[in-house]
Scaffold this motif. Structure first.
Motif, PDB file in Angstrom:
ATOM      1  N   PRO A 491      55.505 -23.146   2.661  1.00  0.00           N
ATOM      2  CA  PRO A 491      56.589 -23.636   3.534  1.00  0.00           C
ATOM      3  C   PRO A 491      57.334 -22.516   4.248  1.00  0.00           C
ATOM      4  CG  PRO A 491      56.621 -24.762   1.412  1.00  0.00           C
ATOM      5  CD  PRO A 491      55.652 -23.641   1.278  1.00  0.00           C
ATOM      6  N   TYR A 492      57.620 -21.441   3.506  1.00  0.00           N
ATOM      7  CA  TYR A 492      58.352 -20.328   4.102  1.00  0.00           C
ATOM      8  C   TYR A 492      57.469 -19.517   5.044  1.00  0.00           C
ATOM      9  CZ  TYR A 492      61.831 -21.387   0.523  1.00  0.00           C
ATOM     10  OH  TYR A 492      62.751 -22.027  -0.251  1.00  0.00           O
ATOM     11  N   MET A 493      56.243 -19.231   4.603  1.00  0.00           N
ATOM     12  CA  MET A 493      55.377 -18.358   5.388  1.00  0.00           C
ATOM     13  C   MET A 493      55.023 -18.985   6.745  1.00  0.00           C
ATOM     14  SD  MET A 493      55.191 -15.655   3.649  1.00  0.00           S
ATOM     15  CE  MET A 493      55.756 -15.239   1.999  1.00  0.00           C
ATOM     16  N   HIS A 494      54.799 -20.301   6.768  1.00  0.00           N
ATOM     17  CA  HIS A 494      54.462 -20.967   8.026  1.00  0.00           C
ATOM     18  C   HIS A 494      55.612 -20.834   9.026  1.00  0.00           C
ATOM     19  CE1 HIS A 494      50.558 -22.675   7.316  1.00  0.00           C
ATOM     20  NE2 HIS A 494      50.929 -23.178   6.149  1.00  0.00           N
ATOM     21  N   ILE A 495      56.830 -20.918   8.535  1.00  0.00           N
ATOM     22  CA  ILE A 495      57.991 -20.787   9.428  1.00  0.00           C
ATOM     23  C   ILE A 495      58.172 -19.337   9.850  1.00  0.00           C
ATOM     24  CG2 ILE A 495      60.505 -20.995   9.546  1.00  0.00           C
ATOM     25  CD1 ILE A 495      60.293 -23.404   7.705  1.00  0.00           C
ATOM     26  N   TRP A 496      58.051 -18.410   8.905  1.00  0.00           N
ATOM     27  CA  TRP A 496      58.243 -16.996   9.241  1.00  0.00           C
ATOM     28  C   TRP A 496      57.178 -16.511  10.211  1.00  0.00           C
ATOM     29  CZ3 TRP A 496      59.154 -15.168   3.501  1.00  0.00           C
ATOM     30  CH2 TRP A 496      60.401 -15.643   3.077  1.00  0.00           C
ATOM     31  N   LYS A 497      55.999 -17.086  10.136  1.00  0.00           N
ATOM     32  CA  LYS A 497      54.906 -16.699  11.035  1.00  0.00           C
ATOM     33  C   LYS A 497      55.343 -16.829  12.491  1.00  0.00           C
ATOM     34  CE  LYS A 497      50.577 -15.891  12.277  1.00  0.00           C
ATOM     35  NZ  LYS A 497      49.954 -14.560  12.141  1.00  0.00           N
ATOM     36  N   LYS A 498      56.176 -17.810  12.778  1.00  0.00           N
ATOM     37  CA  LYS A 498      56.594 -18.072  14.156  1.00  0.00           C
ATOM     38  C   LYS A 498      57.572 -17.026  14.676  1.00  0.00           C
ATOM     39  CE  LYS A 498      55.982 -23.021  13.405  1.00  0.00           C
ATOM     40  NZ  LYS A 498      56.625 -24.325  13.298  1.00  0.00           N
ATOM     41  N   SER A 499      58.040 -16.149  13.798  1.00  0.00           N
ATOM     42  CA  SER A 499      58.956 -15.104  14.263  1.00  0.00           C
ATOM     43  C   SER A 499      58.230 -14.045  15.072  1.00  0.00           C
ATOM     44  CB  SER A 499      59.645 -14.441  13.070  1.00  0.00           C
ATOM     45  OG  SER A 499      58.712 -13.645  12.346  1.00  0.00           O
ATOM     46  N   GLY A 500      56.884 -13.978  14.915  1.00  0.00           N
ATOM     47  CA  GLY A 500      56.114 -12.956  15.628  1.00  0.00           C
ATOM     48  C   GLY A 500      56.123 -11.614  14.934  1.00  0.00           C
ATOM     49  N   LEU A 501      56.760 -11.523  13.773  1.00  0.00           N
ATOM     50  CA  LEU A 501      56.814 -10.258  13.033  1.00  0.00           C
ATOM     51  C   LEU A 501      55.868 -10.313  11.840  1.00  0.00           C
ATOM     52  CD1 LEU A 501      60.652  -9.698  13.238  1.00  0.00           C
ATOM     53  CD2 LEU A 501      58.879  -8.471  14.486  1.00  0.00           C
ATOM     54  N   LYS A 502      55.507  -9.140  11.330  1.00  0.00           N
ATOM     55  CA  LYS A 502      54.409  -9.026  10.380  1.00  0.00           C
ATOM     56  C   LYS A 502      54.841  -9.261   8.937  1.00  0.00           C
ATOM     57  CE  LYS A 502      52.780  -4.916   9.684  1.00  0.00           C
ATOM     58  NZ  LYS A 502      52.106  -3.624   9.902  1.00  0.00           N
ATOM     59  N   ASN A 503      55.995  -8.717   8.550  1.00  0.00           N
ATOM     60  CA  ASN A 503      56.393  -8.729   7.150  1.00  0.00           C
ATOM     61  C   ASN A 503      57.720  -9.434   6.937  1.00  0.00           C
ATOM     62  OD1 ASN A 503      54.150  -7.163   6.337  1.00  0.00           O
ATOM     63  ND2 ASN A 503      55.210  -5.290   6.929  1.00  0.00           N
ATOM     64  N   ALA A 504      57.883  -9.972   5.726  1.00  0.00           N
ATOM     65  CA  ALA A 504      59.177 -10.464   5.255  1.00  0.00           C
ATOM     66  C   ALA A 504      59.584  -9.596   4.071  1.00  0.00           C
ATOM     67  CB  ALA A 504      59.087 -11.931   4.846  1.00  0.00           C
ATOM     68  N   TYR A 505      60.835  -9.203   4.019  1.00  0.00           N
ATOM     69  CA  TYR A 505      61.349  -8.362   2.945  1.00  0.00           C
ATOM     70  C   TYR A 505      62.413  -9.151   2.183  1.00  0.00           C
ATOM     71  CZ  TYR A 505      59.140  -4.234   5.010  1.00  0.00           C
ATOM     72  OH  TYR A 505      58.243  -3.321   5.494  1.00  0.00           O
ATOM     73  N   GLY A 506      62.238  -9.239   0.869  1.00  0.00           N
ATOM     74  CA  GLY A 506      63.229  -9.890   0.022  1.00  0.00           C
ATOM     75  C   GLY A 506      63.878  -8.866  -0.871  1.00  0.00           C
ATOM     76  N   ALA A 507      65.206  -8.832  -0.882  1.00  0.00           N
ATOM     77  CA  ALA A 507      65.925  -7.858  -1.707  1.00  0.00           C
ATOM     78  C   ALA A 507      67.096  -8.553  -2.383  1.00  0.00           C
ATOM     79  CB  ALA A 507      66.414  -6.683  -0.858  1.00  0.00           C
ATOM     80  N   ARG A 508      67.240  -8.299  -3.672  1.00  0.00           N
ATOM     81  CA  ARG A 508      68.352  -8.929  -4.383  1.00  0.00           C
ATOM     82  C   ARG A 508      69.656  -8.212  -4.044  1.00  0.00           C
ATOM     83  NH1 ARG A 508      67.239  -7.233 -10.701  1.00  0.00           N
ATOM     84  NH2 ARG A 508      67.706  -4.993 -10.497  1.00  0.00           N
ATOM     85  N   LEU A 509      70.713  -8.982  -4.021  1.00  0.00           N
ATOM     86  CA  LEU A 509      72.060  -8.455  -3.825  1.00  0.00           C
ATOM     87  C   LEU A 509      72.737  -8.438  -5.187  1.00  0.00           C
ATOM     88  CD1 LEU A 509      72.980 -10.419  -0.564  1.00  0.00           C
ATOM     89  CD2 LEU A 509      72.076  -8.106  -0.747  1.00  0.00           C
ATOM     90  N   ARG A 510      73.287  -7.301  -5.547  1.00  0.00           N
ATOM     91  CA  ARG A 510      73.741  -7.122  -6.930  1.00  0.00           C
ATOM     92  C   ARG A 510      75.008  -6.278  -6.945  1.00  0.00           C
ATOM     93  NH1 ARG A 510      70.730  -7.834 -11.587  1.00  0.00           N
ATOM     94  NH2 ARG A 510      71.270  -6.558 -13.415  1.00  0.00           N
ATOM     95  N   VAL A 511      75.956  -6.682  -7.766  1.00  0.00           N
ATOM     96  CA  VAL A 511      77.167  -5.887  -7.994  1.00  0.00           C
ATOM     97  C   VAL A 511      77.254  -5.627  -9.495  1.00  0.00           C
ATOM     98  CG1 VAL A 511      79.673  -5.811  -7.878  1.00  0.00           C
ATOM     99  CG2 VAL A 511      78.368  -6.813  -5.999  1.00  0.00           C
ATOM    100  N   GLY A 512      77.138  -4.369  -9.882  1.00  0.00           N
ATOM    101  CA  GLY A 512      77.091  -4.050 -11.302  1.00  0.00           C
ATOM    102  C   GLY A 512      75.819  -4.608 -11.914  1.00  0.00           C
ATOM    103  N   ASP A 513      75.961  -5.385 -12.974  1.00  0.00           N
ATOM    104  CA  ASP A 513      74.808  -6.008 -13.637  1.00  0.00           C
ATOM    105  C   ASP A 513      74.652  -7.475 -13.245  1.00  0.00           C
ATOM    106  OD1 ASP A 513      74.281  -3.653 -14.990  1.00  0.00           O
ATOM    107  OD2 ASP A 513      75.607  -4.168 -16.668  1.00  0.00           O
ATOM    108  N   GLU A 514      75.371  -7.902 -12.218  1.00  0.00           N
ATOM    109  CA  GLU A 514      75.371  -9.325 -11.843  1.00  0.00           C
ATOM    110  C   GLU A 514      74.654  -9.538 -10.518  1.00  0.00           C
ATOM    111  OE1 GLU A 514      78.567 -12.868 -10.680  1.00  0.00           O
ATOM    112  OE2 GLU A 514      79.267 -10.890 -11.336  1.00  0.00           O
ATOM    113  N   ASN A 515      73.661 -10.425 -10.492  1.00  0.00           N
ATOM    114  CA  ASN A 515      73.011 -10.836  -9.249  1.00  0.00           C
ATOM    115  C   ASN A 515      73.941 -11.789  -8.501  1.00  0.00           C
ATOM    116  OD1 ASN A 515      70.643  -9.409  -9.727  1.00  0.00           O
ATOM    117  ND2 ASN A 515      69.673 -11.106 -10.826  1.00  0.00           N
ATOM    118  N   ILE A 516      74.196 -11.472  -7.238  1.00  0.00           N
ATOM    119  CA  ILE A 516      75.079 -12.348  -6.470  1.00  0.00           C
ATOM    120  C   ILE A 516      74.349 -13.040  -5.319  1.00  0.00           C
ATOM    121  CG2 ILE A 516      77.068 -10.911  -7.014  1.00  0.00           C
ATOM    122  CD1 ILE A 516      77.024 -10.020  -4.043  1.00  0.00           C
ATOM    123  N   GLY A 517      73.073 -12.669  -5.084  1.00  0.00           N
ATOM    124  CA  GLY A 517      72.358 -13.342  -4.006  1.00  0.00           C
ATOM    125  C   GLY A 517      71.081 -12.620  -3.625  1.00  0.00           C
ATOM    126  N   ILE A 518      70.502 -13.049  -2.494  1.00  0.00           N
ATOM    127  CA  ILE A 518      69.253 -12.468  -1.971  1.00  0.00           C
ATOM    128  C   ILE A 518      69.381 -12.294  -0.464  1.00  0.00           C
ATOM    129  CG2 ILE A 518      66.796 -12.898  -1.541  1.00  0.00           C
ATOM    130  CD1 ILE A 518      66.579 -14.281  -4.155  1.00  0.00           C
TER     131      ILE A 518
END
Length: 891
Positions: A491-518
């Motif tokens: 589902p995600y890759m089919h949509i991202w494909k339409k961006s015309g760009l090659k890669n998707a980068y996922g990185a976690r957002l973290r403060v201290g030892d707590e994950n707060i998002g992506i």
């Protein structure tokens, strides 16, 4: 004998005379040939040659105009070379501009005869005009009344290099003498034309070298792409007929190419989408790029020869806009060519061997210039990235809201190596759910909105993509094409494909030892260390924003609670207790005590002014929720378009005027009581939403996506007969059954006359204190008047009449009350007893409006006397069909 000799002498004399004339004609012919030959040897310009030829011959022979055609034996074609438009009768013909520029095949009628002839040939146009395949210039001359033409082949050594055509509007112009003259000067004409061609070639070569030298000097100095594009366009257009150009560059993976230089003026030439389309990456094996890179020489393609259904999109677009021919050259480089130059033309045969020669001569310098620009840009980009990151860090120090952060992120990503923000998700307070926090609102995908829909869904930490990113210390790279081939995260890759760009980068957002998002980014290439730095700064910014939002929400809640507390204090000051000792009120008290301890929904029914809000507060104050404020909403006092926002709140920017997030009454009444006054006034569309909240105990703010759960007790009140409203289609039956769990009906004041004395004493004490007029008692006569009155406005009307009577009193005893004349009970008026409640209410409102001379709001307005908001009074007037004609004197 003399007689016989004489005739013979005469014949001899005539023969001698004829010979003299022949000798004379021959000498003139020789003189003309000599003069023509002498003049032709002096000619250097081709226009001078045809004019000299015509002017010399017209002295001896008749004809209209002449033209020289040049033959290309290699391509088996011929074309006009020398024209004499001054004497031509066809210059005004519509086809003249076209035929003088055309290239004709030599294997056509008439021309075949000329090529095989040793001397001049004449043709009568009447005899040949209908011959299939005859050249169009003959037809044009025929249409301008040309009768005959004479064509003389011109040879260089043994091969025909051209021919001269002479036209006449007569059929007797081309004599043997004329033919002999043309045949005699044909060698000199051939020689002169050869010299002209050589001279023109030399001049053209000199000009070409001059332009290329100037272009080479300019290319050496270029430092930017636009400068290089200007150099190419300004220089090459002087030598090659092309409409626009593009330079492509091979991507780092060597599998695709994309635009390096595009002509910014192309859109004004009809190629409106070209710059956007050519900027996309294209596979190198597309049948054009791979052919060009496999050969050292420039290639010329007729676009019509391609299967356009399989051609690159940029070629299809150019063809649709009129391009018909391209010249492409892979520019030389060490190893695999990195850049290529493409020229476009709107006409076939725009490019020739000379074009190829020119491009070959400048290709090496263009490649060096492009490589220098790339290196220079890399240095500038590196410095620029440092500058942007520093500015981003500075910008984040001033960020206070989500919108501020979105702007700061957008500004830095737009400038950093073609990155696009896909979406940022943040963790909910439950530590499991993640919601969309920031996304690209410019809709980066040209699809049907599926990205917006998919990203808006709440996901959990167990979702495969999310789990993979949250459990890795470093950002994860997803090659979109590779993941699609493996069938993962479709589902995600089919949509991202339409961006015309090659890669998707996922990185976690973290403060201290707590994950707060992506954080999700889309790009072709990215420095991982750079992304880590971005994520670190963004994480802290989001953490601070959420903390600030909680603080602001708490502050707003305190402010709202403070306002409600002031209102409650005011209400308590106005009504310290419920007054009434009659049997009907005792029944109300029993019902209140029975339901107060529960959380059941209560529906308070009663006429306007009977004290429904007072009863609601009494139930709340006797309930376990008494430690929290009861929240009130007057459903009749708000415009329909604001009721939803008032009940459920709204997000910032959800509609025009929504400058800040607003907490709704349901959210404010969490763990407390929500009093819905005048609930019968709710529009039908809001009734549906209210029913859902009562059933599900959850809702979303207007413009919001997060579902909020609440524990709210509902107390509703209305002066309408809801069962009749249901039959009339104005109130939903399902909502009625939800509200009518525990109904309490309040009696009108006319049905509990025994309480009028108690209420009067209470209001006397209250308003004596407020107004400063010490009225401490009331006469029995006045009390009797009050008990005899029907009170369509109930307790509220009694309160207002007592206040007004105190202001008009002359001593400490209230000796007179000012009841509405139209509603008083006396010997003349007894009709009130035969009226419905609505009729009494209508008459009462009309009476007050007449007293106020039609004024509705303000200090002396009817709304103030009736103690209701002016908006409520307007609503009642519409409901009871009260018009100006009912309360204003018309005569």
């Amino acid at each position: 004998m003399k007689e016989e000799i004489l005739p013979n002498k005469i014949e001899d004399i005539q023969s001698a005379d004829y010979l003299l004339k022949q000798i004379d004609a021959y000498e003139q012919e020789q003189d003309l040939l000599f003069a023509l030959s002498t003049d032709i040897t002096k000619v250097r310009e081709k226009d001078d040659l045809i004019r000299l030829f015509s002017s010399r011959l017209r002295g001896m022979f008749y004809f209209l105009h002449s033209i020289v055609m040049l033959v290309d034996q290699q391509n088996k074609t011929f074309k006009p070379f020398l024209l004499n438009p001054d004497s031509s009768p066809i210059t005004d013909h519509p086809l003249y501009p076209e035929i003088v520029k055309m290239v004709y095949p030599i294997d056509v009628p008439v021309i075949r005869d000329v090529l095989n002839s040793e001397g001049p040939i004449t043709f009568l146009l009447d005899e040949i005009i209908k011959t299939p395949g005859i050249p169009p210039f003959i037809k044009v001359n025929y249409e301008r009344d040309i009768k005959e033409m004479m064509i003389t082949p011109l040879r260089s050594q043994t091969e025909v290099m051209g021919f001269i055509l002479v036209y006449s509007n007569r059929t007797d112009s081309f004599t043997n003498e004329f033919k002999q003259i043309l045949n005699g000067i044909a060698p000199q004409l051939s020689s002169a034309i050869s010299n002209i061609i050589i001279n023109e070639g030399n001049r053209k070569k000199d000009y070409q070298n001059e332009v290329l030298l100037s272009l080479s000097r300019e290319v050496v100095t270029v430092r930017t792409r636009s400068h290089l594009l200007n150099a190419i366009n300004n220089g090459l257009t002087k030598l090659i007929a092309f409409t626009h150009s593009v330079m492509t560059v091979l991507t780092d993976d060597g599998q695709t190419y994309q635009a390096f230089l595009t002509d910014k003026d192309v859109s004004s030439k009809g190629y409106s989408s070209y710059n956007e389309i050519i900027s996309l990456p294209y596979p190198v094996h597309d049948g054009i790029y791979d052919l060009a890179s496999a050969t050292e020489k420039p290639l010329i393609f007729d676009i019509r020869s391609f299967d356009l259904s399989k051609a690159p999109q940029w070629l299809k677009l150019n063809y649709a806009a009129g391009a018909r021919e391209i010249l492409i050259k892979a520019l030389p480089d060490n190893g695999v060519p990195k850049h290529s130059l493409i020229l476009f033309a709107d006409k076939i045969n725009s490019f020739d061997d000379t074009s190829i020669e020119i491009i070959e001569s400048i290709a090496g310098q263009l490649a060096k210039a492009a490589n220098n620009i790339t290196a220079n840009e890399a240095i500038l980009n590196k410095e620029r990235d440092k500058s942007y990151l520093l500015k981003f860090s500075t910008d984040l120090t001033a960020v206070r809201t989500r919108e501020d952060l979105e702007i700061a992120i957008s500004n830095v990503l737009v400038r950093l190596v073609g990155m696009k923000l896909c979406v940022i998700r943040v963790m909910e307070d439950d530590g499991v759910s993640l919601i969309r926090y920031i996304y690209d609102k410019n809709e980066i995908y040209p699809d049907d909105g599926s990205f917006i829909e998919l990203s808006a869904k709440t996901i959990t930490i167990n979702e495969p993509l999310t789990s993979k990113v949250l459990n890795n210390d470093s950002p994860i790279i997803f090659n979109i094409d590779e993941e699609l081939r493996k069938g993962r995260y479709a589902p995600y890759m089919h949509i991202w494909k339409k961006s015309g760009l090659k890669n998707a980068y996922g990185a976690r957002l973290r403060v201290g030892d707590e994950n707060i998002g992506i954080l999700w980014l889309l790009t072709n290439e990215l420095n991982i260390d750079l992304l880590k730095g971005l994520c670190s700064q963004i994480s802290v910014a989001i953490f601070n924003i959420k903390a600030n939002e909680r603080l602001l929400a708490y502050k707003q809640q305190l402010e709202v609670e403070n306002d409600h507390l002031k209102e409650q204090i005011k209400t308590i000051y106005n009504f310290s207790e419920i007054i009434g000792r009659g049997p009907q009120m005792e029944k109300v008290y029993r019902l209140m005590s029975r339901v107060a301890e529960s959380s059941s929904t209560v529906l308070i029914l009663g006429e306007t002014g009977t004290g429904k809000e007072l009863i609601a507060r009494g139930i709340h104050n006797a309930s376990p929720r008494k430690d929290k404020l009861m929240i009130k909403v007057n459903c009749a006092a708000l415009p329909p378009n604001l009721i939803e926002s008032e009940l459920f709140g709204h997000e910032k920017g959800s509609f025009t005027g929504a400058f800040d997030r607003r907490i709704g009454k349901f959210e404010l009444a969490h763990n407390s009581t929500l009093f819905l006054d005048e609930v019968g006034e709710l529009p039908l569309e809001l009734q549906v939403k209210l029913l859902r909240v009562i059933q599900e105990r959850e809702f979303e703010r207007v413009g919001g996506k997060t579902t909020l759960k609440v524990d709210v007790r509902i107390i509703a009140a209305t002066n309408r007969n809801l069962e009749k409203e249901i039959l009339a289609g104005k109130f939903r039956s399902d909502l009625y059954y939800r509200l009518n769990v525990f109904p309490i009906s309040l009696p009108p004041l006319r049905e509990r006359a025994e309480d009028i004395g108690l209420l009067t004493d209470f209001f006397l004490a209250k308003y004596s204190k407020l107004t400063g007029y010490k009225v401490t008692s009331i006469t029995p006569k006045v009390l009797q008047q009050l008990k005899a009155y029907l009170w369509p406005g109930n307790v509220r009307e009694l309160e207002h009449i007592i206040e007004r009577s105190i202001l008009l009193a002359n001593d400490h005893v209230l000796r007179e009350v000012h009841l509405p004349k139209s509603a008083q009970i006396n010997n003349q008026t007894i009709t009130l007893f035969n009226q419905t409640i609505e009729e009494m209410e209508r008459n009462h409102i009309i009476g007050i409006l007449k007293q106020c001379q039609g004024k509705i709001s303000g200090a002396d307005g009817a709304a103030l006397i009736l103690n209701i908001p002016s908006t409520t009074l307007h609503s009642k007037m519409r409901k009871l069909n009260i018009t100006k004609a009912d309360y204003l004197n018309q005569g």
